[in-house]
Design an enzyme around this catalytic site. Sequence first.
Site, PDB file in Angstrom:
ATOM      1  N   SER A  11     111.382  46.171  18.994  1.00  0.00           N
ATOM      2  CA  SER A  11     111.305  46.442  17.560  1.00  0.00           C
ATOM      3  C   SER A  11     112.109  47.682  17.197  1.00  0.00           C
ATOM      4  CB  SER A  11     109.842  46.624  17.130  1.00  0.00           C
ATOM      5  OG  SER A  11     109.238  47.631  17.916  1.00  0.00           O
ATOM      6  N   HIS A  18     109.016  52.713  31.264  1.00  0.00           N
ATOM      7  CA  HIS A  18     107.586  52.876  30.986  1.00  0.00           C
ATOM      8  C   HIS A  18     106.734  52.560  32.212  1.00  0.00           C
ATOM      9  CE1 HIS A  18     108.196  52.538  26.328  1.00  0.00           C
ATOM     10  NE2 HIS A  18     108.604  53.681  26.827  1.00  0.00           N
ATOM     11  N   ASP A  36     106.134  44.587  33.135  1.00  0.00           N
ATOM     12  CA  ASP A  36     105.677  43.327  33.725  1.00  0.00           C
ATOM     13  C   ASP A  36     106.381  42.912  35.014  1.00  0.00           C
ATOM     14  OD1 ASP A  36     108.175  42.268  32.785  1.00  0.00           O
ATOM     15  OD2 ASP A  36     107.259  41.711  30.874  1.00  0.00           O
TER      16      ASP A  36
END
Length: 277
Positions: free
Chosen positions: A222, A123, A102
């Site tokens: 996570s 990423h 982002d």
Amino acid sequence: MLTPDPIQQGKTYILTGAGISAESGIDTFRSAGGLWQRYALADVCTPEAFAHSPQTVWKFHSLLKAASDNAAPNAGHVAIASWFAQCASTRQRTVLVTQNIDTLHERSLAAAGISGESCTAMHGRISVSCCSSCNKRWNDPYLYFDSNCGTSTEMCRNLWFEHDLDSLPELKVSSGDSLPVSPCCGTLLRPDVVWFGEEPHHLSHCFREISGTDVFIAIGTSGTVAPASDFAKWVRRLNKNARCVFVNPDADCRPEHYCEFLRGKASDVVPVLLGNV
Ligand code: OAD
């Protein structure tokens, strides 16, 4: 939340995931109602999906791009950027690796007077597209599709762009399907983000920097997606005394290899942890 001991000295390695941007209004992937409950990963985030239906993949990434452009860094991003500025002035070694595309870390670093490149985007970044023929990377401000999946000529205004890349000179799409065309080869552009089945960017840097780490902090992830999920294990293997801290509001999320679990939102915990309140 227990009050954590502030980070004081030694080399710090910070890994972030989708959760740090949750309070900026960006969806996580695996929380309740997250992206992978609403979209089939295999349809939107794999090279096979792009080969089968580039339009579906571009529509999904246009949504992510618009969400990123409309978001602003929150107190978690700002605390990390302030920490970087402080470490730069005291020459304390510090590393920031994000799984997020982002560009919110890059924006907050730039606002603190630090190069956005100091954040390793393993990423990729949603602000960059790549020629599917020659792999040339371009800063790409165009959205291509709106939130209703109609074609769009809108440009992003807030994303962070890489300084050493050319920007696309104009909006150029193919006539039949409105998909972006590269100026270099005249073939399809793809988002320069890492999809499942592809190797993350800057992997050797991410692993090399583990060496010498005294404090490893994972924020808003996570801990389920390799290779980032293995970083804490390697930190502990190379330095059994390393302090490995896991910041997450979900009490059930307890990956191995961490010695400290700080339950709470990134915007509450990170400023305290980095001594930035
Ligand atoms: P996930 O969606 O798997 O995990 C986000 C984590 O953030 C969850 O454990 C939440 O409990 C936590 N969280 C939610 N709100 C938070 C807050 N306010 N502060 C701190 N934590 C919060 O996201 P990632 O671990 O980043 O990859 O996922 C890793 C990769 O899987 C992504 O980069 C993406 C995804 O599929 C690709 O697309 C290749």
